[in-house]
Write a protein that holds these residues in place. Structure first.
Motif, PDB file in Angstrom:
ATOM      1  N   THR A 186     -14.234  -2.282   6.873  1.00  0.00           N
ATOM      2  CA  THR A 186     -13.085  -2.624   6.040  1.00  0.00           C
ATOM      3  C   THR A 186     -11.845  -2.684   6.923  1.00  0.00           C
ATOM      4  N   ALA A 187     -10.831  -3.401   6.456  1.00  0.00           N
ATOM      5  CA  ALA A 187      -9.584  -3.508   7.210  1.00  0.00           C
ATOM      6  C   ALA A 187      -8.431  -3.666   6.236  1.00  0.00           C
ATOM      7  N   LYS A 188      -7.235  -3.248   6.685  1.00  0.00           N
ATOM      8  CA  LYS A 188      -6.059  -3.331   5.841  1.00  0.00           C
ATOM      9  C   LYS A 188      -5.498  -4.741   5.851  1.00  0.00           C
ATOM     10  N   GLY A 189      -4.981  -5.135   4.678  1.00  0.00           N
ATOM     11  CA  GLY A 189      -4.300  -6.412   4.574  1.00  0.00           C
ATOM     12  C   GLY A 189      -2.809  -6.228   4.564  1.00  0.00           C
ATOM     13  N   GLU A 190      -2.140  -7.033   3.750  1.00  0.00           N
ATOM     14  CA  GLU A 190      -0.677  -7.070   3.699  1.00  0.00           C
ATOM     15  C   GLU A 190      -0.091  -5.901   2.902  1.00  0.00           C
ATOM     16  N   VAL A 191      -0.761  -5.487   1.819  1.00  0.00           N
ATOM     17  CA  VAL A 191      -0.232  -4.452   0.916  1.00  0.00           C
ATOM     18  C   VAL A 191      -1.295  -3.394   0.608  1.00  0.00           C
ATOM     19  N   PRO A 192      -1.716  -2.593   1.599  1.00  0.00           N
ATOM     20  CA  PRO A 192      -2.841  -1.668   1.396  1.00  0.00           C
ATOM     21  C   PRO A 192      -2.499  -0.317   0.766  1.00  0.00           C
ATOM     22  N   ASP A 193      -1.200   0.043   0.751  1.00  0.00           N
ATOM     23  CA  ASP A 193      -0.830   1.395   0.326  1.00  0.00           C
ATOM     24  C   ASP A 193      -1.191   1.648  -1.130  1.00  0.00           C
ATOM     25  N   GLY A 194      -1.839   2.815  -1.354  1.00  0.00           N
ATOM     26  CA  GLY A 194      -2.219   3.198  -2.707  1.00  0.00           C
ATOM     27  C   GLY A 194      -3.611   2.742  -3.101  1.00  0.00           C
ATOM     28  N   TYR A 195      -4.291   2.046  -2.196  1.00  0.00           N
ATOM     29  CA  TYR A 195      -5.632   1.525  -2.469  1.00  0.00           C
ATOM     30  C   TYR A 195      -6.603   1.958  -1.381  1.00  0.00           C
ATOM     31  N   ASN A 196      -7.876   2.119  -1.785  1.00  0.00           N
ATOM     32  CA  ASN A 196      -8.933   2.298  -0.802  1.00  0.00           C
ATOM     33  C   ASN A 196     -10.091   1.388  -1.171  1.00  0.00           C
ATOM     34  N   VAL A 197     -10.917   1.071  -0.178  1.00  0.00           N
ATOM     35  CA  VAL A 197     -12.024   0.156  -0.413  1.00  0.00           C
ATOM     36  C   VAL A 197     -13.279   0.681   0.273  1.00  0.00           C
TER      37      VAL A 197
END
Lengths: 112, 119
Positions: free
Chosen positions: B55-66
């Protein structure tokens, strides 16, 4: 900072009119895609343009990629109510791996 | 013939509650993505995955997990929902095949979306 600027944001026209939607950037893209999204659904790809200056036609829709690959336009001839929807442009850069950059979208309403 | 399927379609949460959005694709795509769509802001990438277990972070990752434990599934989690997370969430998938990357230029296939309201 939005890398892809779409204009206009909203467009309401009468059936039979022509319209053009623009997608502009200061960055160069390897390719540019146009999607259409209908209410309650996800975006669906209409076309991909790859070569600078390329023109593609899809029935009454004409897509053009700018010579410098920084901008694109979507022209609809004789719009119909079925063309109503949100039109999104998305740019792809090979340096960004698998990611696309989306514009803000143009909400088109064609009134009968 | 399902393509990309998202569940649930609608959800209302109270601030502080948690939930998981499920995305399933049956096209054997390597790449999967989670976006949020807000009025006037287009689609913004939250997180993405280039393969099972990554998995990798995109533009607006804060507050989410995958998580991407299986190739066909991509889960988006909200641990403590906030009103700012009220949005429509879309999952998408695409091929990884190098030939397709050059020819198809990362065409993405989207699910129908999950409309989330956080009160």
């Amino acid at each position: 900072t939005q890398l892809l600027e779409q204009s206009p944001q909203f467009l309401s026209i009468q059936e039979g009119e022509n319209l053009t939607v623009y997608c502009n950037s200061s960055s160069v893209f390897s390719s540019l895609q146009w999607y259409r999204q209908e209410p309650g659904e996800g975006p669906v790809l209409l076309v991909t343009v790859v070569t600078g200056g390329e023109v593609k036609k899809l029935k009454r829709l004409t897509f053009q990629f700018g010579d410098a690959r920084k901008d694109s336009s979507l022209h609809i001839t004789a719009a119909q109510p079925g063309d109503t929807g949100l039109y999104l442009c998305a740019g792809y850069k090979e340096t960004s791996g698998s990611r696309l950059t989306f514009g803000e979208g143009t909400q088109l309403t064609v009134n009968p | 013939n399902a393509g990309v399927t998202q569940t649930p379609k609608f959800r209302v949460l109270k601030t502080g509650q948690s939930m998981t959005l499920l995305c399933a694709q049956d096209m054997n795509h390597e790449y999967m993505y989670w976006y949020r769509q807000d009025p006037g802001m287009g689609l913004r990438l939250i997180h993405y995955s280039v393969g099972e277990g990554t998995t990798a972070k995109g533009e607006v990752p804060d507050g989410y997990n995958v998580s991407r434990l299986k190739k066909q599934n991509f889960l988006l989690g909200l641990e403590s929902a906030a009103p700012s997370q009220t949005s429509v969430y879309f999952c998408a998938s695409s091929w990884r095949n190098e030939m397709w990357l050059r020819v198809a230029k990362n065409i993405q296939y989207f699910g129908a979306g999950t409309r989330l309201s956080v009160l």
